[in-house]
Design a protein around this motif. Sequence first.
Motif, PDB file in Angstrom:
ATOM      1  N   TYR A 108       0.843  -1.075  -0.206  1.00 42.63           N
ATOM      2  CA  TYR A 108       0.102   0.044  -0.003  1.00 42.63           C
ATOM      3  C   TYR A 108       0.762   1.373   0.074  1.00 42.63           C
ATOM      4  CZ  TYR A 108       1.061  -0.695   4.795  1.00 42.63           C
ATOM      5  OH  TYR A 108       1.730  -1.235   6.037  1.00 42.63           O
ATOM      6  N   ALA A 109       0.193   2.498  -0.265  1.00 42.07           N
ATOM      7  CA  ALA A 109       0.918   3.716  -0.275  1.00 42.07           C
ATOM      8  C   ALA A 109       1.270   3.995   1.116  1.00 42.07           C
ATOM      9  CB  ALA A 109       0.013   4.587  -1.039  1.00 42.07           C
ATOM     10  N   LEU A 110       2.289   5.199   1.115  1.00 40.09           N
ATOM     11  CA  LEU A 110       2.982   5.311   2.348  1.00 40.09           C
ATOM     12  C   LEU A 110       1.900   6.099   3.345  1.00 40.09           C
ATOM     13  CD1 LEU A 110       6.428   6.618   1.025  1.00 40.09           C
ATOM     14  CD2 LEU A 110       5.787   4.426   1.864  1.00 40.09           C
ATOM     15  N   GLN A 111       0.813   6.772   2.827  1.00 36.17           N
ATOM     16  CA  GLN A 111       0.150   7.513   3.812  1.00 36.17           C
ATOM     17  C   GLN A 111      -0.892   6.450   4.689  1.00 36.17           C
ATOM     18  OE1 GLN A 111      -0.541   7.800   0.514  1.00 36.17           O
ATOM     19  NE2 GLN A 111      -2.417   8.204   0.085  1.00 36.17           N
ATOM     20  N   PHE A 112      -0.857   5.021   4.324  1.00 38.93           N
ATOM     21  CA  PHE A 112      -1.646   4.155   5.203  1.00 38.93           C
ATOM     22  C   PHE A 112      -0.671   3.539   6.273  1.00 38.93           C
ATOM     23  CE2 PHE A 112      -3.620   4.084   0.789  1.00 38.93           C
ATOM     24  CZ  PHE A 112      -4.500   5.098   1.062  1.00 38.93           C
ATOM     25  N   ALA A 113       0.477   3.739   6.175  1.00 36.13           N
ATOM     26  CA  ALA A 113       1.571   3.116   7.043  1.00 36.13           C
ATOM     27  C   ALA A 113       1.108   2.944   8.266  1.00 36.13           C
ATOM     28  CB  ALA A 113       3.011   3.401   6.766  1.00 36.13           C
ATOM     29  N   ASP A 114       0.827   4.035   9.140  1.00 32.41           N
ATOM     30  CA  ASP A 114       0.773   4.209  10.486  1.00 32.41           C
ATOM     31  C   ASP A 114      -0.437   3.210  10.722  1.00 32.41           C
ATOM     32  OD1 ASP A 114       2.927   5.856  10.514  1.00 32.41           O
ATOM     33  OD2 ASP A 114       1.913   7.594  10.681  1.00 32.41           O
ATOM     34  N   PHE A 115      -1.661   3.606  10.266  1.00 34.88           N
ATOM     35  CA  PHE A 115      -2.644   2.629  10.767  1.00 34.88           C
ATOM     36  C   PHE A 115      -2.450   1.306  10.574  1.00 34.88           C
ATOM     37  CE2 PHE A 115      -4.909   6.520   8.851  1.00 34.88           C
ATOM     38  CZ  PHE A 115      -5.100   7.018  10.032  1.00 34.88           C
ATOM     39  N   ASN A 116      -1.740   0.820   9.397  1.00 36.18           N
ATOM     40  CA  ASN A 116      -1.506  -0.625   9.104  1.00 36.18           C
ATOM     41  C   ASN A 116      -0.622  -1.276  10.328  1.00 36.18           C
ATOM     42  OD1 ASN A 116      -2.768  -1.879   6.831  1.00 36.18           O
ATOM     43  ND2 ASN A 116      -2.298   0.052   6.077  1.00 36.18           N
ATOM     44  N   MET A 117       0.358  -0.414  10.839  1.00 32.00           N
ATOM     45  CA  MET A 117       1.406  -0.956  11.808  1.00 32.00           C
ATOM     46  C   MET A 117       0.402  -1.367  12.939  1.00 32.00           C
ATOM     47  SD  MET A 117       4.873   0.696  12.845  1.00 32.00           S
ATOM     48  CE  MET A 117       5.702   0.377  11.112  1.00 32.00           C
ATOM     49  N   VAL A 118      -0.465  -0.372  13.531  1.00 34.74           N
ATOM     50  CA  VAL A 118      -1.356  -0.423  14.506  1.00 34.74           C
ATOM     51  C   VAL A 118      -2.186  -1.690  14.541  1.00 34.74           C
ATOM     52  CG1 VAL A 118      -3.113   0.721  15.974  1.00 34.74           C
ATOM     53  CG2 VAL A 118      -1.186   2.120  15.111  1.00 34.74           C
ATOM     54  N   SER A 119      -2.867  -1.815  13.333  1.00 28.27           N
ATOM     55  CA  SER A 119      -3.731  -2.779  13.082  1.00 28.27           C
ATOM     56  C   SER A 119      -2.802  -4.119  13.139  1.00 28.27           C
ATOM     57  CB  SER A 119      -4.344  -2.996  11.537  1.00 28.27           C
ATOM     58  OG  SER A 119      -5.216  -2.093  11.506  1.00 28.27           O
ATOM     59  N   SER A 120      -1.702  -4.299  12.594  1.00 32.19           N
ATOM     60  CA  SER A 120      -0.857  -5.421  12.801  1.00 32.19           C
ATOM     61  C   SER A 120      -0.592  -5.839  14.104  1.00 32.19           C
ATOM     62  CB  SER A 120       0.374  -5.259  11.845  1.00 32.19           C
ATOM     63  OG  SER A 120      -0.060  -5.409  10.378  1.00 32.19           O
ATOM     64  N   VAL A 121      -0.165  -4.843  14.860  1.00 37.47           N
ATOM     65  CA  VAL A 121       0.223  -5.056  16.257  1.00 37.47           C
ATOM     66  C   VAL A 121      -1.203  -5.480  17.030  1.00 37.47           C
ATOM     67  CG1 VAL A 121       0.811  -4.072  18.630  1.00 37.47           C
ATOM     68  CG2 VAL A 121       2.084  -3.233  16.313  1.00 37.47           C
ATOM     69  N   GLY A 122      -2.108  -4.770  16.686  1.00 42.99           N
ATOM     70  CA  GLY A 122      -3.512  -5.341  17.470  1.00 42.99           C
ATOM     71  C   GLY A 122      -3.706  -6.906  17.068  1.00 42.99           C
ATOM     72  N   ALA A 123      -3.510  -7.140  15.862  1.00 43.13           N
ATOM     73  CA  ALA A 123      -4.005  -8.721  15.364  1.00 43.13           C
ATOM     74  C   ALA A 123      -3.123  -9.529  16.214  1.00 43.13           C
ATOM     75  CB  ALA A 123      -3.626  -8.627  13.822  1.00 43.13           C
ATOM     76  N   PHE A 124      -1.600  -9.224  16.256  1.00 40.45           N
ATOM     77  CA  PHE A 124      -0.972 -10.514  17.050  1.00 40.45           C
ATOM     78  C   PHE A 124      -1.289 -10.352  18.479  1.00 40.45           C
ATOM     79  CE2 PHE A 124       1.689 -10.290  13.203  1.00 40.45           C
ATOM     80  CZ  PHE A 124       2.004 -11.644  13.029  1.00 40.45           C
ATOM     81  N   MET A 125      -1.678  -9.375  18.966  1.00 39.69           N
ATOM     82  CA  MET A 125      -2.125  -9.294  20.274  1.00 39.69           C
ATOM     83  C   MET A 125      -3.375 -10.249  20.591  1.00 39.69           C
ATOM     84  SD  MET A 125      -2.916  -6.011  22.600  1.00 39.69           S
ATOM     85  CE  MET A 125      -3.784  -6.406  24.206  1.00 39.69           C
ATOM     86  N   PHE A 126      -4.235  -9.814  19.565  1.00 38.99           N
ATOM     87  CA  PHE A 126      -5.573 -10.522  19.651  1.00 38.99           C
ATOM     88  C   PHE A 126      -5.442 -12.022  19.502  1.00 38.99           C
ATOM     89  CE2 PHE A 126      -9.333 -12.587  17.559  1.00 38.99           C
ATOM     90  CZ  PHE A 126     -10.259 -12.006  18.775  1.00 38.99           C
ATOM     91  N   GLY A 127      -4.427 -12.397  18.461  1.00 41.33           N
ATOM     92  CA  GLY A 127      -4.196 -13.839  18.271  1.00 41.33           C
ATOM     93  C   GLY A 127      -3.498 -14.598  19.476  1.00 41.33           C
ATOM     94  N   VAL A 128      -2.419 -14.068  19.971  1.00 48.01           N
ATOM     95  CA  VAL A 128      -1.830 -14.660  21.079  1.00 48.01           C
ATOM     96  C   VAL A 128      -2.807 -14.707  22.324  1.00 48.01           C
ATOM     97  CG1 VAL A 128       0.061 -14.124  23.068  1.00 48.01           C
ATOM     98  CG2 VAL A 128       0.390 -13.824  20.591  1.00 48.01           C
ATOM     99  N   SER A 129      -3.586 -13.647  22.594  1.00 42.92           N
ATOM    100  CA  SER A 129      -4.783 -13.878  23.724  1.00 42.92           C
ATOM    101  C   SER A 129      -5.643 -15.034  23.577  1.00 42.92           C
ATOM    102  CB  SER A 129      -5.425 -12.446  24.108  1.00 42.92           C
ATOM    103  OG  SER A 129      -6.321 -12.138  22.880  1.00 42.92           O
ATOM    104  N   GLN A 130      -5.885 -15.487  22.220  1.00 40.45           N
ATOM    105  CA  GLN A 130      -6.772 -16.690  22.154  1.00 40.45           C
ATOM    106  C   GLN A 130      -6.103 -17.930  22.927  1.00 40.45           C
ATOM    107  OE1 GLN A 130      -9.627 -15.613  21.712  1.00 40.45           O
ATOM    108  NE2 GLN A 130      -8.607 -13.648  21.095  1.00 40.45           N
ATOM    109  N   LEU A 131      -4.664 -18.085  23.140  1.00 37.42           N
ATOM    110  CA  LEU A 131      -3.995 -18.739  23.576  1.00 37.42           C
ATOM    111  C   LEU A 131      -4.586 -18.966  25.066  1.00 37.42           C
ATOM    112  CD1 LEU A 131      -0.547 -18.889  22.093  1.00 37.42           C
ATOM    113  CD2 LEU A 131      -2.435 -20.351  21.472  1.00 37.42           C
TER     114      LEU A 131
END
Lengths: 57, 188, 371, 543
Positions: D469-492
Amino acid sequence: MWEVIKSVLAAFFGVQNERQRHRDFQHGKPVAFVAAGIALAVVLVVVVAAVAIVAAR
Amino acid sequence: MNPVQRTVFRTVVVLMGMFAFAFALVPLYDAFCKVTGINGKVGDQPRSIVNEQVDTSRYVTVQFITRSGKGLPWQLEAEHRQVRVHPGQPTEVNFAFSNNSSKALTGRAVPSVSPSQASLHLRKVQCFCFEEQRLEAGERLEVPLVFQLTRDLPPDINTVTLVYTLYPVADSQSQLQAQTLPVRGGDV
Amino acid sequence: MRKSLAWMMGAGSFLGLASSTLANGWNMPVGVTDVSREIYSLHMTIFWICVVIGIVVFGVMFYSLFRYRRSRGAKSANFHENTSVEVVWTAIPLLILVGMALPATATLKRMYDPSEAELDVMVTGQQWRWHYEYLGEDVSFTSSLSTPRSQVNGEEEKDENYLLDVDEPLVLPVGRKVRFLMTSDDVIHSWWVPDLAVKQDSIPGFVNENWVRIEEPGIYRGQCAELCGKDHAFMPIVVRAVEADEFDTWLAERQEAAAAEASGVDREWGMDELMERGEQVYGSICATCHQPDGSGAEPTFPALAGNEALLNDLDRHIDVVLNGVSGTPMAAYRGNLNPVELAAVITYERNAWGNESGDAVQPSEIQALLE
Amino acid sequence: MASNLPPKPTLEHSTAASGGLAHEHHERPRGIWRWLLTTNHKEIGTLYLVFSLVMFFIGGIFALVVRAELFQPGLQLVQPEFFNQMTTMHGLIMVFGAVMPSFVGLANWMVPLQVGAPDMALPRLNNFSFWLLPVAFTLLLSTLLMPGGGPDFGWTFYAPLSTTYAPPSTTFFILSLHMAGISSILGAINIIATILNLRAPGMRLMDMPLFVWTWLITAFLLIAVMPILAGVITMMLMDINFGTSFFNAAGGGDPVLFQHLFWFFGHPEVYIMILPAFGIVSAIIPTFARKPLFGYASMVYATASIAILSFLVWAHHMFVVGLPLVAELFFMFTTMLIAIPTGVKVFNWIATLFRGSITFETAMLFALSFVVLFTIGGFSGLMLAIAPADFQYHDTYFVVAHFHYVLVPGAIFAVMAGVYYWLPKWTGHYPDERLGRWHFWMSVIGVNLTFFPMHFSGLAGMPRRIPDYALQFADFNMVSSVGAFMFGVSQLLFVWGVIKCVRGGEKAPAKAWEGAEDLEWSVPSPAPLHTFETPPEFTPITH
């Protein structure tokens, strides 16, 4: 018949009171309710389509 | 039948009905599109000219666009890029197919109309798009398009674009289709 | 009715403006057309209605959660029905919805205005680039991603317009109504430029239309919005909107260039100039799939370097480039490229990357196949 | 919709189901055969739940591949071809492999217990419909290893990308979807037959718990639309392998027809994935508010009305496909209408909380966050219903945010709430509250970190289903990815909590929750393998 339609209308509107409901389930025939439900769904389609056609003019 | 069996029987009937309905939706959708003009679909049957008063008070521009699809070494060209017509006036425009390859081939021009509402007001009397064309190697074929815009064409439509896209037809394909899909029109 | 409508739209755009200054890059762009501004204020109006409803509903909910928790000694009541309350909270949303539907209907009707346009542009989606044709003007070109692969792979610093830059932007005049005719050569694509509020699917075999009247000159960027295969992310759209007279000059120049190229068809072209032109065309059209070094990506995209079947059969090579291959992403380029470009790119493919056929295909030969 | 059927005589109660049970009392197969051959609704329910949990993790890993690639701009981990397979598989597995089977699992366990039936009406069919699923999804997952890769055309598999331009494995994809569909259909038939015929004497339809009601309506939806899906994929199969042209413009077909058919199935499918969630939440909130559900009848009627409306809104997924003005208006209006019954439900839950006596067990926490976050998803849904605005939202991350809000903190949180709520009944032990709270808070934070920024990236112009994706979406995507891993791990934590609860913990009585009223709380905890072999006495609670 009118009672059936009223109940189905209430269902479309999503609100029904206890007394009314008890009455439905004591007297009503299920076929009547299903038929009225389908008929009213058709009416809903026609009404919304009519509104859309009028709005598009 | 005990009540459980009766319930199961009824649900299975509904189920089969819905499966059939999915297939019935194909011709229904086609018919619906032709009636309402969705998708710029035009009927694939010739219609006859209706003698109606030509509306000389307005002109409509009719554009012709021809496009080549993949896998068919043909050229399709319209004699005119666009014509100006009155609603109600029958018009004939020639199109030329040419096969530049060294093989005999079958192809079809798939029509589309824009704006899509206009397709309700377009009467095609003769069109090469009603049927497949077969061209020998190097053959050039001139075919006419005869059409009429109806008088009740909505006043805000001033331009109608007719687009024809060429697609190859495999010889085996056209027959198979006619077998499995009789509903899609007998002229396939 | 009209008044309250206008009032709602006004309030919406005021709140919208207030928040757009706050939240640049967080919100929908206001855009540069009538329609885009209307959509924006509609969006903000509905957003704020939702916020207000949310505050009321969640307010009551959190109040109840706090006030009636058992740890505070709450004893539960036993009511479970109240018809008048239920009727009220069904009727109020209905009214709110009608209030939303009115401006939405008005905007939608303005978007569907088929009245005469001053310029027609045919937009054709292809895997994975856009082809533009100015109808009746004899100008057409293909517009593909110009961001180098090295930036994608992280071998090079990404520039400001990373993935949003093309080799040939679509040039449009400001202040004139432009009609887009959208179609596709292969799968469904969707042509979207947020600043113009135009998003329309391009569908193979069918033609869709859309209209735009741009109000400010500038460069507007967008992307394909419908999944169309592997390079869906790599087919951006760039619109350069210029003043009307500048546009006319530009169009005249393009027509002249096209005419010049057309007149060049008949002359004999040398190997070097064909190769030079061919490399340019290859880079913008073919390289995304067949790779800049002709190595392709099997099985979908055959290698061109060292492809014996192709090198031994010139006619087949010409046929594939001109007419495409049905059922594959290989498009028919007879309508998209002119005879010079076609001849040049075929010559290039037969003589680059160690291919040594020595064939120099002349534009006149190609021309003969296009008649 | 047969939503108003009067009570049926239930004389056949014991005869109908005893056929499947009679031989079971004696010798029961052991080990793997016990699970392969079981016809017990509780065991099959457990199988469904375990299966959907496995699928949830597989689909989750695919999602994490997607999020890892999108952590920053540029292509780092995977190539676009594989990325598309990941987004497609994530969608397919989560919809057909995780959410739907988990609801069927809960229905298997709880519907007979809640209506006072000894088992499902068709126990052997029940076994078959479960065992179709592992076969179907093994086949689906195996396509990833086939030449040309697995399905890469999105879970909506629009033609012609999924027909003319599809990878060779598509035929297997169609086959596996057929099997999953048949499984759902058989499950639905079984549930309908159970609910309509095996209720405890004296339990009329309008006395049924809402989970049963919502499942009854869901089952009718399944019966109505799964055959449509079967029809669509059969047409695809014929286009790919037998040269027909249903969706191929070159042969006179129409790619847009595919979308109409798909969404005629797809939109009711959306409600199939949320109605049982409404039922679960409607059981949990009254329990922990210690107050009867507000507006029981309205809840039933609203569910029925959502189900009917769900057949009339499909083209709101197709606003930019080039529909005529009248059609756009029609589908905009009908879509907006759905907000009304949905709103009624939310208001009823809140009115149930009002003047209750509320405690916050893990199940309640999940149910409450369901109400809030599902409503947020509802708001973005309302915005998407506005056709002109949808021209900007369509196919962007705004849409991704919307449907993940209704599916993750919507459907999946409801399933988790249901699991925490019924675990004492299943295992005889209370789940560990401290662990549950950790799981809850990590999940809620993770979900919002993942999906809330997607609203912004979508509005700012990021299309969905792109690997870069283009650079202006970078920050949002980084936050989303961090959140996704947090959600994934918490399912353990969830898995750990469930295992811990199965192995031991504080003993639960028959009525594990003070405010719980339905029939399932009248049998001992853990529920013995066979319950209600003689129909229970049912006295209607005055709703």
